[in-house]
Design a protein around this motif. Structure first.
Motif, PDB file in Angstrom:
ATOM      1  N   LEU A 255      83.004  20.184 -29.747  1.00  0.00           N
ATOM      2  CA  LEU A 255      82.150  20.317 -30.846  1.00  0.00           C
ATOM      3  C   LEU A 255      81.940  21.686 -31.235  1.00  0.00           C
ATOM      4  CD1 LEU A 255      79.743  19.109 -32.392  1.00  0.00           C
ATOM      5  CD2 LEU A 255      78.095  19.493 -30.723  1.00  0.00           C
ATOM      6  N   TYR A 256      81.947  22.520 -30.227  1.00  0.00           N
ATOM      7  CA  TYR A 256      81.561  24.143 -30.695  1.00  0.00           C
ATOM      8  C   TYR A 256      82.835  24.530 -31.084  1.00  0.00           C
ATOM      9  CZ  TYR A 256      77.826  23.788 -26.796  1.00  0.00           C
ATOM     10  OH  TYR A 256      76.706  23.770 -26.426  1.00  0.00           O
ATOM     11  N   ALA A 257      84.081  24.129 -30.628  1.00  0.00           N
ATOM     12  CA  ALA A 257      85.241  24.621 -31.165  1.00  0.00           C
ATOM     13  C   ALA A 257      85.502  24.158 -32.437  1.00  0.00           C
ATOM     14  CB  ALA A 257      86.536  24.023 -30.330  1.00  0.00           C
ATOM     15  N   GLU A 258      85.201  22.859 -32.860  1.00  0.00           N
ATOM     16  CA  GLU A 258      85.383  22.311 -34.118  1.00  0.00           C
ATOM     17  C   GLU A 258      84.149  22.912 -35.195  1.00  0.00           C
ATOM     18  OE1 GLU A 258      85.600  18.222 -35.061  1.00  0.00           O
ATOM     19  OE2 GLU A 258      87.323  18.079 -34.184  1.00  0.00           O
ATOM     20  N   THR A 259      83.285  23.386 -34.652  1.00  0.00           N
ATOM     21  CA  THR A 259      82.141  23.866 -35.457  1.00  0.00           C
ATOM     22  C   THR A 259      82.715  25.454 -35.936  1.00  0.00           C
ATOM     23  OG1 THR A 259      80.289  22.624 -34.566  1.00  0.00           O
ATOM     24  CG2 THR A 259      79.738  24.541 -35.889  1.00  0.00           C
ATOM     25  N   ALA A 260      83.123  26.033 -34.763  1.00  0.00           N
ATOM     26  CA  ALA A 260      83.484  27.499 -35.106  1.00  0.00           C
ATOM     27  C   ALA A 260      84.732  27.449 -36.102  1.00  0.00           C
ATOM     28  CB  ALA A 260      84.018  27.914 -33.965  1.00  0.00           C
ATOM     29  N   CYS A 261      85.658  26.483 -35.883  1.00  0.00           N
ATOM     30  CA  CYS A 261      86.748  26.391 -36.761  1.00  0.00           C
ATOM     31  C   CYS A 261      86.380  26.111 -38.133  1.00  0.00           C
ATOM     32  CB  CYS A 261      87.682  25.493 -36.086  1.00  0.00           C
ATOM     33  SG  CYS A 261      89.197  25.227 -37.091  1.00  0.00           S
ATOM     34  N   ARG A 262      85.387  25.017 -38.391  1.00  0.00           N
ATOM     35  CA  ARG A 262      85.168  24.755 -39.688  1.00  0.00           C
ATOM     36  C   ARG A 262      84.266  25.812 -40.275  1.00  0.00           C
ATOM     37  NH1 ARG A 262      82.731  20.096 -38.014  1.00  0.00           N
ATOM     38  NH2 ARG A 262      80.859  21.234 -37.636  1.00  0.00           N
ATOM     39  N   SER A 263      83.366  26.545 -39.579  1.00  0.00           N
ATOM     40  CA  SER A 263      82.643  27.723 -40.131  1.00  0.00           C
ATOM     41  C   SER A 263      83.553  28.830 -40.549  1.00  0.00           C
ATOM     42  CB  SER A 263      81.669  27.973 -39.021  1.00  0.00           C
ATOM     43  OG  SER A 263      80.815  29.022 -39.504  1.00  0.00           O
ATOM     44  N   LYS A 264      84.698  28.912 -39.983  1.00  0.00           N
ATOM     45  CA  LYS A 264      85.504  30.103 -40.439  1.00  0.00           C
ATOM     46  C   LYS A 264      86.380  29.629 -41.578  1.00  0.00           C
ATOM     47  CE  LYS A 264      89.319  31.016 -38.138  1.00  0.00           C
ATOM     48  NZ  LYS A 264      90.423  30.907 -37.129  1.00  0.00           N
ATOM     49  N   ALA A 265      86.752  28.412 -41.588  1.00  0.00           N
ATOM     50  CA  ALA A 265      87.455  27.816 -42.651  1.00  0.00           C
ATOM     51  C   ALA A 265      86.655  27.819 -44.017  1.00  0.00           C
ATOM     52  CB  ALA A 265      88.099  26.612 -42.313  1.00  0.00           C
ATOM     53  N   VAL A 266      85.279  27.443 -44.130  1.00  0.00           N
ATOM     54  CA  VAL A 266      84.710  27.383 -45.063  1.00  0.00           C
ATOM     55  C   VAL A 266      84.550  29.007 -45.586  1.00  0.00           C
ATOM     56  CG1 VAL A 266      82.396  27.071 -46.058  1.00  0.00           C
ATOM     57  CG2 VAL A 266      83.375  25.378 -44.700  1.00  0.00           C
ATOM     58  N   LYS A 267      84.210  29.749 -44.813  1.00  0.00           N
ATOM     59  CA  LYS A 267      84.198  31.190 -44.949  1.00  0.00           C
ATOM     60  C   LYS A 267      85.184  31.941 -45.820  1.00  0.00           C
ATOM     61  CE  LYS A 267      80.121  32.339 -42.000  1.00  0.00           C
ATOM     62  NZ  LYS A 267      79.725  30.802 -41.484  1.00  0.00           N
ATOM     63  N   ARG A 268      86.407  31.580 -45.416  1.00  0.00           N
ATOM     64  CA  ARG A 268      87.570  31.949 -45.669  1.00  0.00           C
ATOM     65  C   ARG A 268      87.824  31.167 -47.290  1.00  0.00           C
ATOM     66  NH1 ARG A 268      92.537  31.653 -41.771  1.00  0.00           N
ATOM     67  NH2 ARG A 268      91.721  33.027 -40.087  1.00  0.00           N
ATOM     68  N   ALA A 269      87.688  29.990 -47.277  1.00  0.00           N
ATOM     69  CA  ALA A 269      87.772  29.138 -48.526  1.00  0.00           C
ATOM     70  C   ALA A 269      87.063  29.986 -49.696  1.00  0.00           C
ATOM     71  CB  ALA A 269      87.607  27.716 -48.334  1.00  0.00           C
ATOM     72  N   LEU A 270      85.842  30.049 -49.367  1.00  0.00           N
ATOM     73  CA  LEU A 270      84.908  30.634 -50.297  1.00  0.00           C
ATOM     74  C   LEU A 270      85.112  31.937 -50.736  1.00  0.00           C
ATOM     75  CD1 LEU A 270      81.407  28.825 -49.452  1.00  0.00           C
ATOM     76  CD2 LEU A 270      83.271  28.047 -51.235  1.00  0.00           C
ATOM     77  N   THR A 271      85.380  32.917 -49.994  1.00  0.00           N
ATOM     78  CA  THR A 271      85.841  34.272 -50.195  1.00  0.00           C
ATOM     79  C   THR A 271      87.019  34.320 -50.772  1.00  0.00           C
ATOM     80  OG1 THR A 271      86.680  34.728 -47.854  1.00  0.00           O
ATOM     81  CG2 THR A 271      84.620  35.580 -48.252  1.00  0.00           C
ATOM     82  N   ALA A 272      87.919  33.197 -50.675  1.00  0.00           N
ATOM     83  CA  ALA A 272      89.329  33.054 -51.209  1.00  0.00           C
ATOM     84  C   ALA A 272      89.144  33.136 -52.876  1.00  0.00           C
ATOM     85  CB  ALA A 272      90.308  32.189 -50.735  1.00  0.00           C
ATOM     86  N   ILE A 273      88.066  32.385 -53.364  1.00  0.00           N
ATOM     87  CA  ILE A 273      87.584  32.043 -54.536  1.00  0.00           C
ATOM     88  C   ILE A 273      86.849  33.403 -55.109  1.00  0.00           C
ATOM     89  CG2 ILE A 273      88.502  29.732 -55.023  1.00  0.00           C
ATOM     90  CD1 ILE A 273      85.493  29.081 -54.591  1.00  0.00           C
ATOM     91  N   GLY A 274      86.493  34.296 -54.611  1.00  0.00           N
ATOM     92  CA  GLY A 274      85.998  35.394 -55.100  1.00  0.00           C
ATOM     93  C   GLY A 274      84.433  35.525 -54.673  1.00  0.00           C
ATOM     94  N   LEU A 275      84.004  34.615 -53.886  1.00  0.00           N
ATOM     95  CA  LEU A 275      82.479  34.636 -53.596  1.00  0.00           C
ATOM     96  C   LEU A 275      82.240  35.708 -52.104  1.00  0.00           C
ATOM     97  CD1 LEU A 275      81.945  30.700 -53.879  1.00  0.00           C
ATOM     98  CD2 LEU A 275      81.105  32.799 -55.407  1.00  0.00           C
ATOM     99  N   HIS A 276      80.982  35.870 -52.179  1.00  0.00           N
ATOM    100  CA  HIS A 276      80.582  37.051 -51.126  1.00  0.00           C
ATOM    101  C   HIS A 276      79.681  36.098 -50.165  1.00  0.00           C
ATOM    102  CE1 HIS A 276      77.859  40.216 -49.417  1.00  0.00           C
ATOM    103  NE2 HIS A 276      79.218  40.643 -49.353  1.00  0.00           N
ATOM    104  N   VAL A 277      80.119  36.478 -48.746  1.00  0.00           N
ATOM    105  CA  VAL A 277      79.000  35.845 -47.611  1.00  0.00           C
ATOM    106  C   VAL A 277      78.140  36.884 -47.334  1.00  0.00           C
ATOM    107  CG1 VAL A 277      79.096  35.470 -45.092  1.00  0.00           C
ATOM    108  CG2 VAL A 277      81.065  34.791 -46.456  1.00  0.00           C
ATOM    109  N   TYR A 278      76.684  36.435 -47.577  1.00  0.00           N
ATOM    110  CA  TYR A 278      75.501  37.227 -47.494  1.00  0.00           C
ATOM    111  C   TYR A 278      75.215  37.884 -46.229  1.00  0.00           C
ATOM    112  CZ  TYR A 278      70.519  38.412 -47.623  1.00  0.00           C
ATOM    113  OH  TYR A 278      69.400  38.859 -47.511  1.00  0.00           O
ATOM    114  N   PRO A 279      75.223  37.312 -45.089  1.00  0.00           N
ATOM    115  CA  PRO A 279      74.880  38.223 -44.014  1.00  0.00           C
ATOM    116  C   PRO A 279      75.940  38.942 -43.519  1.00  0.00           C
ATOM    117  CG  PRO A 279      75.212  35.720 -43.313  1.00  0.00           C
ATOM    118  CD  PRO A 279      75.372  35.849 -44.699  1.00  0.00           C
ATOM    119  N   GLN A 280      75.447  40.136 -42.755  1.00  0.00           N
ATOM    120  CA  GLN A 280      76.314  41.052 -42.210  1.00  0.00           C
ATOM    121  C   GLN A 280      77.017  40.479 -40.802  1.00  0.00           C
ATOM    122  OE1 GLN A 280      74.204  44.770 -41.321  1.00  0.00           O
ATOM    123  NE2 GLN A 280      73.513  44.810 -43.405  1.00  0.00           N
TER     124      GLN A 280
END
Ligand SMILES: *Cc1c(COP(=O)(O)O)cnc(C)c1O
Length: 370
Positions: A255-280
């Motif tokens: 569960l932890y591994a999948e959550t980490a992987c999903r979280s990273k993949a979503v952040k990558r996908a959204l930054t790839a279309i020019g969006l900005h992740v808010y928290p430092q």
């Protein structure tokens, strides 16, 4: 409609089924057996010396921890609404509150905590979110609690893990109270909160404070697989099903591994279309995007693409949107969510649609990068 708010999160079908049986009486051997099994799973999840379930939303556990563990001055970390709440709880009970306040994208620094503790010997407890859900921020809880314990091991560390327990493995070696809530990472309806306690915390609690929220009263009863007051039987039956489902899906590590992987993949996908992740320092529990069109994107997601994500509160209203990453989430649902965000951007005339978000998510999540 896909529910992708960072609380409440979707309740799996088998868990809903488990909660659809007739109401069980809480003072029966049948329920005590369910309670005992649930407790056993919770010890595995929390890794703390004791575990207590309360019939309350998460805030009830926050209040219980503050009144039972803080006798003088609370040091609270306010980088968002939930951190601010700890301070308000302390003040409402006549305790002193020292607050370290930062913008909602900024984690507390270990140095600031150390400085506060060294300059005020009245501080006897620290309250901090592991994942501050207001901005999707991860605080350095492990580091700061280690630093504090080196200065004074008697200072109680209260860690709000409502969007962290069940998301990632938490090192509880220096944490005295770890809090979880049912409607976030635990995939249940609201109404149940859980506290993991260290032996040092139990000693500090002594006779306990409060009536309904007196933790000593609860510890005594729950060690006998019952509760001081009427247990949230239905939710506990649901919790047992959740914890058994996690086990049969490869356990907590998976569960932890999948959550980490999903979280990273979503952040990558959204930054790839020019969006900005808010928290430092983003938490794994959610992806928070700050954007001038946050409201429009959220509305398009809901009205055109069947996806419900959360917005921001207070000064971040209309400025951010937050996408849940907690729980057992199907990859095909997550892929649709990032794809919908890309579709929304094209509707707004921001970017021509070319499927980048979906591609990047799948490459990162399934490890098929070119
Ligand atoms: C949701 C949440 C809470 C509050 O829980 P309620 O169930 O709404 O009382 C507290 N802390 C964090 C980090 C949360 O995400």
């Amino acid at each position: 409609m896909l529910l992708f708010t960072p609380g409440p999160t979707p309740v799996p079908q088998n868990v809903r089924n488990a909660m659809s049986d007739e109401t069980m009486h809480h003072r029966t051997p049948e329920f005590e057996a369910i309670f005992a099994k649930t407790r056993k799973h919770l010890f595995n999840l929390f890794k703390t010396d004791e575990v207590i379930m309360l019939s309350s939303s998460g805030t009830g556990a926050m209040e219980a921890s503050v009144i039972n563990l803080c006798k003088n001055t609370l040091l609270s970390v306010n980088s968002g609404k939930f951190g601010e709440r700890f301070g308000k709880i302390a003040i409402s009970h006549g305790l002193k509150n020292v607050e370290i306040k930062n913008e909602w994208n900024t984690p507390v620094s270990v140095e600031a905590i150390v400085e506060a503790v060294k300059s005020n010997s009245d501080i006897d407890a620290i309250a901090v979110q592991i994942s501050e859900s207001a901005g999707g921020l991860r605080h350095p809880v492990e580091e700061l609690s280690k630093a504090v314990k080196e200065i004074n091991p008697n200072i109680m560390i209260i860690a709000d893990g409502i969007t962290a327990v069940g998301v990632e493995k938490i090192d509880v070696s220096n944490i005295d109270c770890l809090i979880a809530g049912s409607q976030k990472a635990l995939m249940l309806p609201p109404g149940l909160s859980i506290l993991g306690l260290s032996n040092a915390a139990i000693e500090t609690i002594g006779e306990g404070k409060g009536y309904y929220l007196n933790l000593t009263t609860e510890i005594k009863k729950q060690r006998q697989n019952t509760t001081a007051w009427t247990a949230a039987t239905t939710l506990i039956m649901g919790l047992l099903e959740v914890l058994e489902t996690i086990e049969s899906n490869g356990g907590l590590e998976r569960l932890y591994a999948e959550t980490a992987c999903r979280s990273k993949a979503v952040k990558r996908a959204l930054t790839a279309i020019g969006l900005h992740v808010y928290p430092q320092t983003p938490a794994k529990s959610m992806t928070t995007i700050d954007d001038e069109n946050a409201s429009e994107i959220r509305n398009l997601l809901k009205e055109e693409f069947g996806v419900n994500v959360a917005g921001g509160q207070d000064h971040l209203k209309g400025k951010i949107f937050r996408i849940n990453q907690m729980g057992l989430i199907e990859a095909y649902e997550m892929a649709w969510v990032v794809n919908s965000v890309e579709l929304a951007l094209s509707r707004l005339g921001r970017r021509a649609y070319d499927g980048t978000a979906n591609r990047v998510f799948n490459e990162a999540f399934f490890g098929v990068e070119a």
